[in-house]
Design a protein around this motif. Structure first.
Motif, PDB file in Angstrom:
ATOM      1  N   TYR A 130      39.585  12.599  51.155  1.00 39.68           N
ATOM      2  CA  TYR A 130      38.547  11.575  51.086  1.00 39.68           C
ATOM      3  C   TYR A 130      39.035  10.308  50.381  1.00 39.68           C
ATOM      4  O   TYR A 130      38.569   9.207  50.702  1.00 39.68           O
ATOM      5  CB  TYR A 130      37.308  12.126  50.368  1.00 39.68           C
ATOM      6  CG  TYR A 130      36.588  13.174  51.161  1.00 39.68           C
ATOM      7  CD1 TYR A 130      35.770  12.829  52.235  1.00 39.68           C
ATOM      8  CD2 TYR A 130      36.726  14.526  50.847  1.00 39.68           C
ATOM      9  CE1 TYR A 130      35.112  13.806  52.977  1.00 39.68           C
ATOM     10  CE2 TYR A 130      36.073  15.496  51.582  1.00 39.68           C
ATOM     11  CZ  TYR A 130      35.276  15.136  52.648  1.00 39.68           C
ATOM     12  OH  TYR A 130      34.625  16.098  53.374  1.00 39.68           O
ATOM     13  N   GLY A 132      39.539   7.237  47.718  1.00 39.44           N
ATOM     14  CA  GLY A 132      38.526   6.424  47.059  1.00 39.44           C
ATOM     15  C   GLY A 132      38.274   6.849  45.629  1.00 39.44           C
ATOM     16  O   GLY A 132      39.175   7.283  44.905  1.00 39.44           O
ATOM     17  N   TRP A 133      37.019   6.732  45.209  1.00 35.91           N
ATOM     18  CA  TRP A 133      36.663   7.042  43.831  1.00 35.91           C
ATOM     19  C   TRP A 133      36.833   8.522  43.510  1.00 35.91           C
ATOM     20  O   TRP A 133      37.129   8.879  42.363  1.00 35.91           O
ATOM     21  CB  TRP A 133      35.234   6.590  43.543  1.00 35.91           C
ATOM     22  CG  TRP A 133      34.183   7.313  44.347  1.00 35.91           C
ATOM     23  CD1 TRP A 133      33.686   6.953  45.557  1.00 35.91           C
ATOM     24  CD2 TRP A 133      33.509   8.524  43.973  1.00 35.91           C
ATOM     25  NE1 TRP A 133      32.740   7.863  45.989  1.00 35.91           N
ATOM     26  CE2 TRP A 133      32.598   8.828  45.015  1.00 35.91           C
ATOM     27  CE3 TRP A 133      33.562   9.361  42.859  1.00 35.91           C
ATOM     28  CZ2 TRP A 133      31.770   9.944  44.997  1.00 35.91           C
ATOM     29  CZ3 TRP A 133      32.736  10.483  42.835  1.00 35.91           C
ATOM     30  CH2 TRP A 133      31.862  10.755  43.884  1.00 35.91           C
ATOM     31  N   LYS A 134      36.682   9.380  44.517  1.00 41.10           N
ATOM     32  CA  LYS A 134      36.884  10.816  44.279  1.00 41.10           C
ATOM     33  C   LYS A 134      38.342  11.090  43.924  1.00 41.10           C
ATOM     34  O   LYS A 134      38.635  11.877  43.010  1.00 41.10           O
ATOM     35  CB  LYS A 134      36.485  11.610  45.516  1.00 41.10           C
ATOM     36  CG  LYS A 134      35.017  11.476  45.900  1.00 41.10           C
ATOM     37  CD  LYS A 134      34.702  12.231  47.178  1.00 41.10           C
ATOM     38  CE  LYS A 134      33.243  12.037  47.579  1.00 41.10           C
ATOM     39  NZ  LYS A 134      32.922  12.706  48.854  1.00 41.10           N
ATOM     40  N   ASP A 135      39.232  10.454  44.638  1.00 40.14           N
ATOM     41  CA  ASP A 135      40.657  10.619  44.359  1.00 40.14           C
ATOM     42  C   ASP A 135      41.007  10.092  42.971  1.00 40.14           C
ATOM     43  O   ASP A 135      41.778  10.716  42.224  1.00 40.14           O
ATOM     44  CB  ASP A 135      41.466   9.887  45.425  1.00 40.14           C
ATOM     45  CG  ASP A 135      42.966  10.104  45.267  1.00 40.14           C
ATOM     46  OD1 ASP A 135      43.355  11.065  44.573  1.00 40.14           O
ATOM     47  OD2 ASP A 135      43.738   9.326  45.837  1.00 40.14           O
TER      48      ASP A 135
END
Length: 304
Positions: A130, A132-135
């Motif tokens: 995914y 983004g901010w999750k990474d």
């Protein structure tokens, strides 16, 4: 004159690509299995690992004593026909305690590394797929855990939870999560750019199906190798916690605890330290040889 409709190239190629992918995976697994038995280090390491597994499974059938059977008249006896590895300061048979200690070390190593693989791989999948901010969040958590020396972090975790074998296992699992998480993340970043993943996205396949059917099966090879090597590390870490008094508690026959209890007898009764140390050494050696063999077989860059 109207042109005849042509089928979508993505739709027609996707089933074929999936079938070819499955066949290639099965073929590579068969080749790896055959290569495993031709790899000398892997065979030796696998034999050592299998020996300790069998030792743990049939422990009650091998030993004539209980692992906590005290005999005050047989304190610190040298190796003999009655006690193959001698006795400790309480008269307990060291061979018996080492055999039962194999159960503890393998049990802790298996469940600790299994927990690390499950949690780390799941977080790595999410971060790599995914982005983004999750990474960013997951990667920063991994970096924070890796910023501390693993043994000191484990000591801190066990100190907060309380000294016990189970808490030592939780600590070992936690400190190994970033290793598997970062490895899975880097693999997913590569796999998700492959044509079969892009084709699956183009036909509208849901993310969870892409992860289960395409990404995960093509990302497990380095995890398997790291898991085997991590097992050896977990055995060492469990022995370290036992040696420091933070792992298995008396009267559990844990190898690290046995080393700690026999420190004062290193000159008068050296066998009380030699045999538990050799058990740790050979167990770690077996998993390291097996892991190196798997790496040589499964990693294309290691093949000549």
């Amino acid at each position: 004159m109207s042109a005849q409709p042509t089928p979508s190239p993505v739709t027609t190629q996707d089933p074929k690509t999936e079938g070819e992918e499955r066949e290639a995976l099965n073929s590579s697994l068969r080749d790896a299995w055959r290569s495993l038995f031709r790899h000398r280090s892997a065979v030796i390491g696998g034999g050592i690992v299998l020996f300790f597994i069998l030792l743990a499974l049939i422990a009650p059938l091998l030993v004539p004593y209980g692992f906590n059977q005290v005999d005050a008249d047989a304190r610190l006896q040298a190796p003999s026909a009655a006690h193959w590895f001698g006795t400790d300061d309480l008269g307990r048979d060291i061979f018996t305690r080492i055999v039962y200690g194999a159960r503890i070390s393998l049990w802790v190593g298996f469940f600790a590394i299994l927990g690390s693989i499950i949690v780390g791989s799941l977080l790595g999948l999410i971060a790599g797929y995914y982005g983004g901010w999750k990474d960013i969040i997951i990667s920063r958590v991994f970096d924070t855990l890796l910023a501390f020396p693993s043994l000191l972090l484990g000591i801190a975790i066990v100190s907060m939870l309380g000294p016990s074998l189970e808490n030592a296992m939780y600590a070992i699992a936690i400190i190994n999560i970033p290793n598997f998480g970062r490895l899975m993340r880097s693999r997913v970043l590569s796999v998700k750019q492959e044509d079969f993943v892009l084709a699956a996205r183009a036909v509208g396949m849901k993310d969870w199906r892409i992860l289960l059917k395409h990404v995960m099966p093509n990302s497990w090879t380095p995890i398997m190798v790291q898991g085997t090597l991590g097992f050896a590390t977990a055995v060492l870490e469990a022995a370290a916690f036992g040696f420091l008094g933070l792992g298995a508690q008396p009267p559990e026959p844990e190898w690290g605890k046995m080393l700690s209890d026999s420190r004062q007898f290193i000159q008068s009764a050296p066998w009380t330290m030699i045999f538990p140390g050799m058990a740790i050494m050979f167990t770690v050696l077996g998993f390291n040889l097996l892991g190196d063999g798997l790496r040589d077989i499964l990693d294309p860059r290691m093949k000549q």
